[in-house]
Design a protein around this motif. Structure first.
Motif, short mmCIF file in Angstrom:
data_model
loop_
_atom_site.label_atom_id
_atom_site.label_comp_id
_atom_site.label_asym_id
_atom_site.label_seq_id
_atom_site.Cartn_x
_atom_site.Cartn_y
_atom_site.Cartn_z
N LEU A 25 35.65 53.32 34.32
CA LEU A 25 34.40 52.60 34.08
C LEU A 25 33.37 52.88 35.17
CD1 LEU A 25 35.77 49.19 32.81
CD2 LEU A 25 34.49 50.89 31.48
N ASP A 26 33.80 52.89 36.43
CA ASP A 26 32.88 53.21 37.53
C ASP A 26 32.27 54.60 37.33
OD1 ASP A 26 33.19 50.80 38.83
OD2 ASP A 26 34.67 51.56 40.27
N PHE A 27 33.10 55.54 36.93
CA PHE A 27 32.62 56.90 36.69
C PHE A 27 31.61 56.93 35.53
CE2 PHE A 27 33.09 60.89 34.28
CZ PHE A 27 32.61 61.78 35.23
N LEU A 28 31.94 56.26 34.45
CA LEU A 28 31.04 56.25 33.30
C LEU A 28 29.71 55.58 33.61
CD1 LEU A 28 33.56 55.53 30.40
CD2 LEU A 28 32.43 57.70 30.97
N TYR A 29 29.74 54.48 34.37
CA TYR A 29 28.49 53.82 34.75
C TYR A 29 27.66 54.72 35.66
CZ TYR A 29 29.97 49.40 32.67
OH TYR A 29 30.36 48.43 31.79
N LEU A 30 28.31 55.43 36.56
CA LEU A 30 27.59 56.35 37.44
C LEU A 30 26.95 57.48 36.64
CD1 LEU A 30 26.83 57.38 40.26
CD2 LEU A 30 29.04 58.55 40.33
N ILE A 31 27.71 58.08 35.74
CA ILE A 31 27.18 59.15 34.91
C ILE A 31 26.01 58.65 34.06
CG2 ILE A 31 27.70 60.68 32.94
CD1 ILE A 31 28.81 61.65 35.63
N SER A 32 26.13 57.46 33.52
CA SER A 32 25.03 56.94 32.69
C SER A 32 23.78 56.71 33.53
CB SER A 32 25.45 55.65 31.98
OG SER A 32 25.68 54.61 32.90
N GLU A 33 23.92 56.25 34.76
CA GLU A 33 22.77 56.08 35.65
C GLU A 33 22.10 57.43 35.93
OE1 GLU A 33 23.59 54.02 39.27
OE2 GLU A 33 24.40 52.27 38.23
N ILE A 34 22.90 58.46 36.16
CA ILE A 34 22.36 59.79 36.44
C ILE A 34 21.60 60.31 35.22
CG2 ILE A 34 23.01 62.20 36.85
CD1 ILE A 34 25.34 61.07 38.60
N VAL A 35 22.18 60.16 34.04
CA VAL A 35 21.53 60.65 32.82
C VAL A 35 20.20 59.94 32.59
CG1 VAL A 35 21.73 60.72 30.31
CG2 VAL A 35 23.66 61.42 31.72
N ASP A 72 18.30 58.41 34.82
CA ASP A 72 17.36 58.82 35.87
C ASP A 72 16.78 60.20 35.58
OD1 ASP A 72 17.67 56.48 37.28
OD2 ASP A 72 19.07 57.34 38.76
N GLN A 73 17.62 61.14 35.16
CA GLN A 73 17.12 62.48 34.84
C GLN A 73 16.18 62.45 33.65
OE1 GLN A 73 20.58 65.01 34.41
NE2 GLN A 73 20.59 65.49 36.59
N TYR A 74 16.49 61.67 32.65
CA TYR A 74 15.62 61.56 31.48
C TYR A 74 14.26 60.98 31.88
CZ TYR A 74 13.79 60.08 26.99
OH TYR A 74 12.98 59.89 25.89
N SER A 93 7.37 63.98 34.44
CA SER A 93 6.75 65.26 34.79
C SER A 93 5.97 65.89 33.63
CB SER A 93 7.81 66.25 35.29
OG SER A 93 8.71 66.56 34.25
N LEU A 94 6.04 65.28 32.45
CA LEU A 94 5.33 65.84 31.30
C LEU A 94 3.88 65.44 31.27
CD1 LEU A 94 7.98 65.38 28.48
CD2 LEU A 94 7.41 67.46 29.70
#
Length: 56
Positions: free
Chosen positions: A35-45, A47-49, A55-56
């Motif tokens: 769960l910690d990993f999934l929450y971290l990945i979701s935050e990164i995604v 933020d990148q989005y 920038s558009l």
């Protein structure tokens, strides 16, 4: 990790149950790590989005 303590989070017990239904047997500690990993990945995604749209 910037994790809010909200009620929307999935509990490790629920994650263990859901994974078990798919034949993936994990301990509560392993479910916490997943769960910690999934929450971290979701935050990164997210933020990148958001940064991409800024920038558009």
């Amino acid at each position: 990790m910037m994790k809010d303590n909200t009620t929307d989070e999935i509990s490790p017990e629920k994650a263990k149950l859901v994974l078990g239904e798919d034949g993936i047997d994990v301990t509560i500690d392993e479910a916490k790590i997943i769960l910690d990993f999934l929450y971290l990945i979701s935050e990164i995604v997210v933020d990148q989005y958001l940064n991409l749209n800024d920038s558009l």
